[in-house]
Motif scaffolding. Structure first.
Motif, mmCIF file in Angstrom:
data_model
loop_
_atom_site.group_PDB
_atom_site.id
_atom_site.type_symbol
_atom_site.label_atom_id
_atom_site.label_comp_id
_atom_site.label_asym_id
_atom_site.label_seq_id
_atom_site.Cartn_x
_atom_site.Cartn_y
_atom_site.Cartn_z
ATOM 1 N N ALA A 210 -2.833 -8.580 17.380
ATOM 2 C CA ALA A 210 -3.203 -9.622 15.704
ATOM 3 C C ALA A 210 -1.429 -9.715 15.486
ATOM 4 C CB ALA A 210 -2.600 -8.062 14.596
ATOM 5 N N HIS A 211 -1.403 -10.917 14.554
ATOM 6 C CA HIS A 211 -0.069 -11.954 14.503
ATOM 7 C C HIS A 211 0.075 -11.240 13.175
ATOM 8 C CE1 HIS A 211 -1.531 -14.988 17.141
ATOM 9 N NE2 HIS A 211 -0.027 -14.961 17.109
ATOM 10 N N ILE A 212 1.135 -10.987 12.758
ATOM 11 C CA ILE A 212 2.098 -10.037 11.910
ATOM 12 C C ILE A 212 1.887 -11.228 10.500
ATOM 13 C CG2 ILE A 212 3.851 -9.081 10.666
ATOM 14 C CD1 ILE A 212 4.486 -7.663 13.257
ATOM 15 N N GLU A 239 -7.617 -9.572 7.341
ATOM 16 C CA GLU A 239 -8.257 -9.702 5.793
ATOM 17 C C GLU A 239 -7.010 -9.125 4.303
ATOM 18 O OE1 GLU A 239 -10.459 -11.696 5.070
ATOM 19 O OE2 GLU A 239 -10.948 -12.656 7.273
ATOM 20 N N GLY A 240 -6.148 -8.612 4.779
ATOM 21 C CA GLY A 240 -5.828 -7.824 3.872
ATOM 22 C C GLY A 240 -5.504 -6.328 3.402
ATOM 23 N N TYR A 241 -6.760 -6.190 4.680
ATOM 24 C CA TYR A 241 -7.079 -4.707 3.372
ATOM 25 C C TYR A 241 -5.664 -3.427 3.956
ATOM 26 C CZ TYR A 241 -11.648 -6.739 1.973
ATOM 27 O OH TYR A 241 -12.846 -7.939 1.370
ATOM 28 N N ILE A 242 -4.916 -3.506 5.292
ATOM 29 C CA ILE A 242 -4.480 -2.659 5.411
ATOM 30 C C ILE A 242 -3.280 -3.749 5.806
ATOM 31 C CG2 ILE A 242 -3.333 -1.696 7.755
ATOM 32 C CD1 ILE A 242 -6.561 -1.017 8.353
ATOM 33 N N ASP A 247 9.127 0.057 7.234
ATOM 34 C CA ASP A 247 9.251 1.799 7.747
ATOM 35 C C ASP A 247 8.021 2.192 8.593
ATOM 36 O OD1 ASP A 247 11.461 2.211 5.895
ATOM 37 O OD2 ASP A 247 10.347 2.890 4.206
ATOM 38 N N TYR A 248 6.894 0.537 8.445
ATOM 39 C CA TYR A 248 5.971 0.607 9.227
ATOM 40 C C TYR A 248 4.789 2.493 8.347
ATOM 41 C CZ TYR A 248 9.777 -1.293 12.216
ATOM 42 O OH TYR A 248 10.448 -2.024 13.075
ATOM 43 N N ARG A 249 5.245 2.380 7.586
ATOM 44 C CA ARG A 249 3.851 2.913 7.124
ATOM 45 C C ARG A 249 2.777 2.095 6.559
ATOM 46 N NH1 ARG A 249 5.235 8.429 6.824
ATOM 47 N NH2 ARG A 249 7.153 8.618 6.877
ATOM 48 N N LEU A 250 1.733 2.841 6.515
ATOM 49 C CA LEU A 250 0.292 1.653 6.514
ATOM 50 C C LEU A 250 0.237 2.163 4.503
ATOM 51 C CD1 LEU A 250 -0.749 2.583 9.488
ATOM 52 C CD2 LEU A 250 -2.312 0.825 9.554
ATOM 53 N N ASP A 251 -0.176 0.849 4.124
ATOM 54 C CA ASP A 251 -0.930 0.859 2.572
ATOM 55 C C ASP A 251 -2.186 0.348 3.174
ATOM 56 O OD1 ASP A 251 -1.853 0.479 0.217
ATOM 57 O OD2 ASP A 251 0.087 -1.132 0.116
ATOM 58 N N VAL A 252 -3.601 1.395 2.578
ATOM 59 C CA VAL A 252 -4.920 0.818 3.045
ATOM 60 C C VAL A 252 -5.650 0.752 1.478
ATOM 61 C CG1 VAL A 252 -7.004 1.281 4.156
ATOM 62 C CG2 VAL A 252 -5.283 2.205 5.057
ATOM 63 N N SER A 253 -5.601 -0.413 1.664
ATOM 64 C CA SER A 253 -6.007 -1.109 0.035
ATOM 65 C C SER A 253 -6.991 -0.732 -0.668
ATOM 66 C CB SER A 253 -6.423 -2.586 0.001
ATOM 67 O OG SER A 253 -6.444 -3.277 -1.016
ATOM 68 N N LYS A 254 -7.213 -0.498 -2.450
ATOM 69 C CA LYS A 254 -8.045 -0.102 -3.046
ATOM 70 C C LYS A 254 -9.183 -0.518 -3.093
ATOM 71 C CE LYS A 254 -5.308 2.983 -6.215
ATOM 72 N NZ LYS A 254 -4.930 3.130 -7.917
ATOM 73 N N ARG A 255 -9.200 -2.237 -2.692
ATOM 74 C CA ARG A 255 -10.221 -3.054 -2.788
ATOM 75 C C ARG A 255 -11.178 -3.117 -1.215
ATOM 76 N NH1 ARG A 255 -9.545 -7.838 -0.827
ATOM 77 N NH2 ARG A 255 -8.077 -8.210 0.289
ATOM 78 N N LEU A 256 -10.826 -2.166 -0.636
ATOM 79 C CA LEU A 256 -11.874 -1.807 0.506
ATOM 80 C C LEU A 256 -12.969 -1.260 -0.097
ATOM 81 C CD1 LEU A 256 -12.611 -2.251 3.698
ATOM 82 C CD2 LEU A 256 -10.794 0.045 3.649
#
Length: 289
Positions: A210-212, A239-242, A247-256
């Motif tokens: 994946a491209h950042i 798609e921006g859901y993740i 700090d290389y931590r994941l944010d999983v969006s509420k939009r999902l």
């Protein structure tokens, strides 16, 4: 400076020349890594006799070992064949000739960028000390008279080739050359030890580079602009859901959940640090703020 002169098939060369590929996979039937060059050094194509000439080349990016299906998925016609079946057939002939066991064939892949394909009138005769018992290739260096003469002949032709192609003067220095999509995939796959950065999944067919920063938005084909992700996570990332913070931590969006009423299998990764990172600091992802 070192150069490597690799022996190749005329049909392979002519197909790639007709396609004017931006990168090529110079494959070998045995599953061996190539260690003769450093990145950005010259790899030259020499045809079999009676066409005893150097006819083109490219700049070395990386050597790796891939199953043939992945070599085809990654490079397609840039393998110098028109189909996966043709690639497998050619490999089978070489492997049987050299008593290499069949099965799920793994092949050596020498990935080259910015290839050049010389016209017949520009072909360079094989070096005078070339030994015709050589099957794969030979290393030369500009510290030796033969290597220096050959290098100068090649650079003169490459400069003319790119001037004709783009109308611009070609830089002859040993510089970092641009990567293609296939090289990007291979470099990212190997940098992440062939494991998904989030889950650690090792099943190669479902892993994607994946491209950042998206390539469509001028994101580079560079290891630091890449993540190796399982295919479903790649889709959600694009798609921006993740997203991933600095700090290389994941944010999983509420939009999902809002968009699809689910996402339980993905929310477990929220707040988690990437499980897999490249071992080399200079290959770590340049995550956008």
């Amino acid at each position: 400076m070192k150069m490597y002169v690799g022996v190749t098939d005329k049909n392979w060369f002519e197909l790639l020349k007709s396609e004017q590929c931006d990168e090529v996979n110079f494959w070998t039937p045995g599953a061996r890594n190539f260690k003769a060059l450093q990145p950005n050094e010259l790899f030259l194509f020499k045809l079999h006799k009676p066409d005893d000439y150097i006819v083109g080349g490219g700049y070395f990016v990386r050597s790796t070992v891939l199953p043939t299906y992945m070599a085809w998925e990654t490079f397609g016609i840039k393998n110098g064949t028109r189909s996966l079946a043709e690639l497998n057939n050619r490999i089978a002939k070489y492997r049987s000739r050299n008593n290499i066991a069949d099965g799920n064939p793994q092949i050596g892949c020498i990935i080259l960028t910015e290839p050049f394909f010389l016209e017949r009138s520009e072909w360079i005769p094989a070096p005078e000390n070339w030994n015709y018992s050589i099957v794969q290739g030979k290393t030369y260096t500009t510290d030796e008279p033969i290597g220096q003469r050959m290098y100068q002949e090649v650079i003169n032709r490459v400069s003319a080739y790119y001037s004709l192609l783009s109308g611009q003067r070609y830089s002859t220095g040993v510089t970092k050359h641009r990567l293609g999509q296939g090289a990007f995939r291979v470099l990212v796959t190997d940098a992440y030890q062939r494991r998904c950065a989030i889950t650690g999944e090792r099943t190669l067919p479902v892993l994607q580079a994946a491209h950042i920063k998206p390539y469509s938005q001028n994101g580079e084909h560079a290891v630091t602009n890449g993540l190796l992700l399982r295919s479903d996570l790649h889709t959600l990332y694009d798609e921006g859901y993740i997203t991933i913070d600095t700090d290389y931590r994941l944010d999983v969006s509420k939009r999902l959940h809002e968009d699809y009423g689910n996402g339980r299998d993905y929310y477990k990764y929220h707040g988690q640090k990437l499980l897999i990172l490249p071992e080399r600091e200079e290959e770590r992802p340049a995550v956008m703020k």
